[in-house]
Scaffold this motif. Structure first.
Motif, PDB file in Angstrom:
ATOM      1  N   SER A  38       0.758  -1.172   0.069  1.00  0.00           N
ATOM      2  CA  SER A  38       0.022   0.031   0.045  1.00  0.00           C
ATOM      3  C   SER A  38       1.024   1.453   0.006  1.00  0.00           C
ATOM      4  N   PHE A  39       0.192   2.481  -0.161  1.00  0.00           N
ATOM      5  CA  PHE A  39       0.800   3.738  -0.296  1.00  0.00           C
ATOM      6  C   PHE A  39       1.693   4.091   1.056  1.00  0.00           C
ATOM      7  N   LYS A  40       1.131   3.428   2.270  1.00  0.00           N
ATOM      8  CA  LYS A  40       1.542   3.759   3.392  1.00  0.00           C
ATOM      9  C   LYS A  40       2.979   3.579   3.636  1.00  0.00           C
ATOM     10  N   ASP A  41       4.059   2.708   2.568  1.00  0.00           N
ATOM     11  CA  ASP A  41       5.085   2.581   2.803  1.00  0.00           C
ATOM     12  C   ASP A  41       5.859   4.088   2.718  1.00  0.00           C
ATOM     13  N   GLY A  71      -5.678  -1.835   8.784  1.00  0.00           N
ATOM     14  CA  GLY A  71      -4.859  -2.789   7.964  1.00  0.00           C
ATOM     15  C   GLY A  71      -3.283  -2.409   7.313  1.00  0.00           C
ATOM     16  N   ASP A  72      -3.305  -1.336   6.686  1.00  0.00           N
ATOM     17  CA  ASP A  72      -2.250  -0.880   5.818  1.00  0.00           C
ATOM     18  C   ASP A  72      -1.115  -0.253   6.391  1.00  0.00           C
ATOM     19  N   THR A  73      -1.797   0.714   7.472  1.00  0.00           N
ATOM     20  CA  THR A  73      -0.662   1.321   8.151  1.00  0.00           C
ATOM     21  C   THR A  73       0.016   0.494   9.048  1.00  0.00           C
ATOM     22  N   PRO A 119      -8.819   7.777  -3.180  1.00  0.00           N
ATOM     23  CA  PRO A 119      -9.826   7.386  -2.221  1.00  0.00           C
ATOM     24  C   PRO A 119      -9.518   7.931  -0.898  1.00  0.00           C
ATOM     25  N   GLY A 120     -10.220   8.428   0.116  1.00  0.00           N
ATOM     26  CA  GLY A 120     -10.181   9.176   1.380  1.00  0.00           C
ATOM     27  C   GLY A 120     -10.689   8.384   2.619  1.00  0.00           C
ATOM     28  N   GLY A 121      -9.964   8.186   3.455  1.00  0.00           N
ATOM     29  CA  GLY A 121     -10.449   7.762   4.809  1.00  0.00           C
ATOM     30  C   GLY A 121     -10.144   8.642   5.893  1.00  0.00           C
ATOM     31  N   ASN A 122      -8.971   8.408   6.436  1.00  0.00           N
ATOM     32  CA  ASN A 122      -8.545   9.130   7.455  1.00  0.00           C
ATOM     33  C   ASN A 122      -8.114  10.555   7.068  1.00  0.00           C
ATOM     34  N   LEU A 123      -7.765  10.646   5.830  1.00  0.00           N
ATOM     35  CA  LEU A 123      -7.961  12.020   4.798  1.00  0.00           C
ATOM     36  C   LEU A 123      -6.616  12.574   5.165  1.00  0.00           C
ATOM     37  N   GLY A 124      -5.442  11.942   5.275  1.00  0.00           N
ATOM     38  CA  GLY A 124      -4.056  12.400   5.298  1.00  0.00           C
ATOM     39  C   GLY A 124      -3.673  12.521   3.872  1.00  0.00           C
ATOM     40  N   ASN A 125      -3.820  11.598   2.976  1.00  0.00           N
ATOM     41  CA  ASN A 125      -3.152  11.298   1.724  1.00  0.00           C
ATOM     42  C   ASN A 125      -3.713  12.421   0.641  1.00  0.00           C
ATOM     43  N   ILE A 126      -5.103  12.874   0.746  1.00  0.00           N
ATOM     44  CA  ILE A 126      -5.483  13.782   0.016  1.00  0.00           C
ATOM     45  C   ILE A 126      -4.641  15.278   0.122  1.00  0.00           C
ATOM     46  N   SER A 169     -12.556  -1.686   3.089  1.00  0.00           N
ATOM     47  CA  SER A 169     -12.499  -1.941   4.538  1.00  0.00           C
ATOM     48  C   SER A 169     -11.535  -0.726   5.144  1.00  0.00           C
ATOM     49  N   ALA A 170     -10.386  -0.399   4.359  1.00  0.00           N
ATOM     50  CA  ALA A 170      -9.407   0.424   4.665  1.00  0.00           C
ATOM     51  C   ALA A 170      -9.784   1.871   4.828  1.00  0.00           C
ATOM     52  N   ILE A 171     -10.989   2.297   4.268  1.00  0.00           N
ATOM     53  CA  ILE A 171     -11.370   3.487   4.372  1.00  0.00           C
ATOM     54  C   ILE A 171     -12.706   3.450   5.262  1.00  0.00           C
ATOM     55  N   GLN A 172     -13.037   2.676   6.097  1.00  0.00           N
ATOM     56  CA  GLN A 172     -14.078   2.408   6.898  1.00  0.00           C
ATOM     57  C   GLN A 172     -13.785   3.356   8.309  1.00  0.00           C
ATOM     58  N   ILE A 173     -13.883   4.733   8.047  1.00  0.00           N
ATOM     59  CA  ILE A 173     -13.539   5.551   9.071  1.00  0.00           C
ATOM     60  C   ILE A 173     -14.487   6.685   9.130  1.00  0.00           C
ATOM     61  N   GLY A 174     -15.160   7.074  10.280  1.00  0.00           N
ATOM     62  CA  GLY A 174     -16.227   8.095  10.234  1.00  0.00           C
ATOM     63  C   GLY A 174     -15.597   9.142  10.799  1.00  0.00           C
ATOM     64  N   PRO A 179     -10.780  -2.572  -3.501  1.00  0.00           N
ATOM     65  CA  PRO A 179     -11.762  -1.977  -3.334  1.00  0.00           C
ATOM     66  C   PRO A 179     -11.925  -0.488  -3.545  1.00  0.00           C
ATOM     67  N   HIS A 180     -10.684  -0.082  -2.637  1.00  0.00           N
ATOM     68  CA  HIS A 180     -10.526   1.512  -2.571  1.00  0.00           C
ATOM     69  C   HIS A 180     -10.500   2.318  -3.802  1.00  0.00           C
ATOM     70  N   THR A 181      -9.719   1.586  -4.832  1.00  0.00           N
ATOM     71  CA  THR A 181      -9.394   1.703  -6.130  1.00  0.00           C
ATOM     72  C   THR A 181     -10.760   1.895  -6.686  1.00  0.00           C
ATOM     73  N   SER A 209      -4.446   4.405  -7.077  1.00  0.00           N
ATOM     74  CA  SER A 209      -4.691   2.751  -6.737  1.00  0.00           C
ATOM     75  C   SER A 209      -3.836   2.808  -5.261  1.00  0.00           C
ATOM     76  N   THR A 210      -4.311   2.672  -4.218  1.00  0.00           N
ATOM     77  CA  THR A 210      -4.015   2.821  -2.952  1.00  0.00           C
ATOM     78  C   THR A 210      -3.335   1.565  -2.370  1.00  0.00           C
ATOM     79  N   ALA A 211      -3.653   0.551  -2.812  1.00  0.00           N
ATOM     80  CA  ALA A 211      -3.276  -0.891  -2.076  1.00  0.00           C
ATOM     81  C   ALA A 211      -3.328  -1.973  -3.200  1.00  0.00           C
ATOM     82  N   HIS A 212      -2.537  -2.967  -2.953  1.00  0.00           N
ATOM     83  CA  HIS A 212      -2.796  -4.278  -3.766  1.00  0.00           C
ATOM     84  C   HIS A 212      -3.991  -4.983  -3.639  1.00  0.00           C
TER      85      HIS A 212
END
Ligand SMILES: Cc1ncc(COP(=O)(O)O)c(C=O)c1O
Ligand SMILES: N[C@@H](CCOP(=O)(O)O)C(=O)O
Length: 523
Positions: free
Chosen positions: A198-201, A230-232, A330-337, A392-397, A440-442, A468-471
């Protein structure tokens, strides 16, 4: 039919003042740049392409030892400041402090000494970065550390923990673009084709390197911890394992994929499976890191974003410094955008390009607090209770970087879109049917693109990059469920289940003829 049983996996889906040092960057990796006079950005000497001299390592040296011998000197520095602080703010912190929040409790940002960086013009930086791609010289062989001066300029190369991450494939999605979207210039930045998938690397190499430095300085860091979907956690545990630093991960029980769960386990992290969701884990890790000498590795920590922003620089570099029209993340915890915005904006400010792309942040409709905020015209933000999603990696509210995301979207004339479960799974299946194998995030990002194409916001010839954020291999259970047509209330229109056939020539011929006829009526 039997096909679905055969296809079922045996794994159940869980579900300072700036330091002044001496002149210009000298070492650039496999080559040395001839030192260039640091005067003003209009100076001719600076704008000329750097001279490259081949450099050879001694036979008995490894690449880290070689880097140790190579003492670079420069004027560059960075520090923490409150995020989006006005010009009158005097609050700042050294990157060697352990701090995640400003005095007022707001987010922090890493601020570079832009005046020092501006002593070199855009052509200088483009040539420097280009000269390092694909080399093995420590640490510049990494797509992140090839931009070291813009990331963590003051860290000693010897302290860096890197798997030569980055330099990921920018894939021309020729068939997907043409067939499903009527587009001819669609690209997928495969950040998931990476060390831990994933991009977390990109961010974690920076954070763990700084931790390595802090520990050498005898700062109180016994371990590094994160909450994760899962990715972090996978990236944190791999980089910590590589450096021999203890890692602690808080995972929401039964909410991450088996492939993701096994990563920190295999890398020797201390794994806590907690009966809550990601937002609950995030709350807990914040409380724990305030009490114990555990360094926080989530993107609340602005160091992470310094690494992640290099993906934006890399995209420009891969297009030979031509700016795409759109980038969809794709955005979840929103650091990447925000990291993407920052990477593009630095390139503009330092003269590598003359504009930035429009950004689109794509969310799952089941976890869409940013989308709702955008639709309300950016009126007051309300966290949501995130529902289960295949993404599931962007299941963040309750995203920690909401302020950063809003800033990035406003500054880039950005858009927020959302994808239902059916839309994201169909998009993933369609993309896979053209030779990709996305997560699925992609699929969420591709759905956003499709909606913006349908409304004409994105044009057929607009150069567009989907991040595309994860494999896809981390999320095979979602594909198994889809192609088995086993998802409640989902048609799974593009499912392609295997056909059960007797081990007999006639039966095999029958099914093959039927298949070939369906593909070509002339057969
Ligand atoms: C695969 C994947 N895609 C997208 C995201 C979203 O990134 P961010 O949290 O920075 O918005 C995450 C993590 O949140 C992720 O793991
Ligand atoms: N998707 C992330 C969620 C946490 O995001 P972070 O960027 O703040 O660490 C994960 O994989 O854990």
């Amino acid at each position: 039919m039997a096909a679905s049983c055969m296809f079922r996996s045996s794994f159940l889906s869980p579900n300072p003042h700036l330091h002044q040092q001496s002149p210009a960057p000298k070492s650039n990796g496999a080559f040395f740049f001839t030192p260039i006079k640091a005067t003003s950005s209009t100076d001719d000497a600076v704008s000329k392409s750097p001279q490259l001299h081949k450099h050879r390592r001694h036979a008995d040296e490894n690449i880290r030892e070689e880097a140790r011998r190579d003492i670079s000197s420069h004027n560059f520095s960075a520090r923490y400041v409150p995020f989006n602080a006005g010009p009158n703010s005097s609050e700042w912190y050294s990157l060697d402090e352990i701090i995640y929040r400003s005095r007022s409790g707001g987010l922090l940002d890493v601020q570079h000494d832009m005046d020092a960086l501006k002593k070199f013009d855009g052509q200088y930086w483009r040539s420097l970065f280009d000269s390092r791609v694909g080399k093995t010289t420590w640490p510049y062989g990494s797509g992140v550390w090839s931009k070291k001066e813009w990331v963590l300029p003051e860290i000693d190369s010897d302290d860096i923990v890197s798997a030569f991450e980055g330099n990921s494939n920018l894939f021309w999605a020729e068939r997907y673009g043409k067939q499903f979207l009527g587009m001819n210039d669609l690209w997928v930045k495969h950040c998931g084709i990476s060390h831990t998938g994933s991009f977390k690397d990109l961010g974690m190499t920076v954070l763990v390197s700084q931790v390595n430095r802090l520990r050498k300085m005898h700062k109180p860091v016994v371990g590094v911890g994160c909450a994760s979907t899962g990715d972090t956690s996978a990236a944190l545990s791999a980089y910590c394992a590589s450096a021999g630093i203890p890692s602690i991960v808080f995972l929401p029980a039964n909410k991450i994929s088996m492939a993701q769960l096994v990563q920190p386990i295999a890398n020797g992290a201390f794994v806590l499976s907690i009966d809550t969701d990601f937002d609950g884990c995030m709350q807990l890790i914040r409380e724990v890191t305030a009490e114990l000498p555990i360094y926080l590795a989530n993107s609340l920590n602005s160091l992470r974003l310094e690494g992640q922003k290099t993906a934006a620089i890399e995209i420009l570099q891969q297009f030979e410094w031509e700016v795409p029209d759109w980038v969809i993340v794709p955005g979840g915890n929103l650091g990447n955008i925000y990291a993407f915005y920052k990477g593009f904006q630095m390139c503009k400010e330092l003269g590598l390009v003359d504009r930035i792309p429009r950004l689109v942040c794509a969310q799952a409709a089941n976890a869409n607090p940013l989308y709702l905020h955008y639709k309300s015209g950016w009126k007051d933000f309300k966290p949501v209770k995130a529902n289960t999603t295949f993404a599931s990696a962007i299941q963040i509210g309750d995203p920690v970087s909401i302020d950063r995301a809003v800033y990035a979207l406003k500054k880039s004339n950005g858009i927020v879109e959302e994808a239902t479960e059916e839309e994201l799974m169909d998009a993933m299946a369609q993309a896979d049917s053209t030779g990709m194998f996305i997560c699925p995030h992609t699929g969420v990002a591709l759905t956003a693109l499709s909606k913006l194409r349908n409304t004409g916001v994105i044009g057929p010839t607009d150069r567009t990059v989907v991040v595309s954020t994860a494999h896809g291999l981390k999320f095979t259970q979602s594909k198994v469920d889809y192609h088995s047509k086993e998802i409640k209330n989902m048609e799974c229109r593009f499912a392609n289940p295997p056909v059960q056939v007797k081990a007999e020539f006639g039966s095999v011929m029958d099914v093959l003829k039927k298949y070939l006829l369906s593909k070509n009526s002339k057969f």
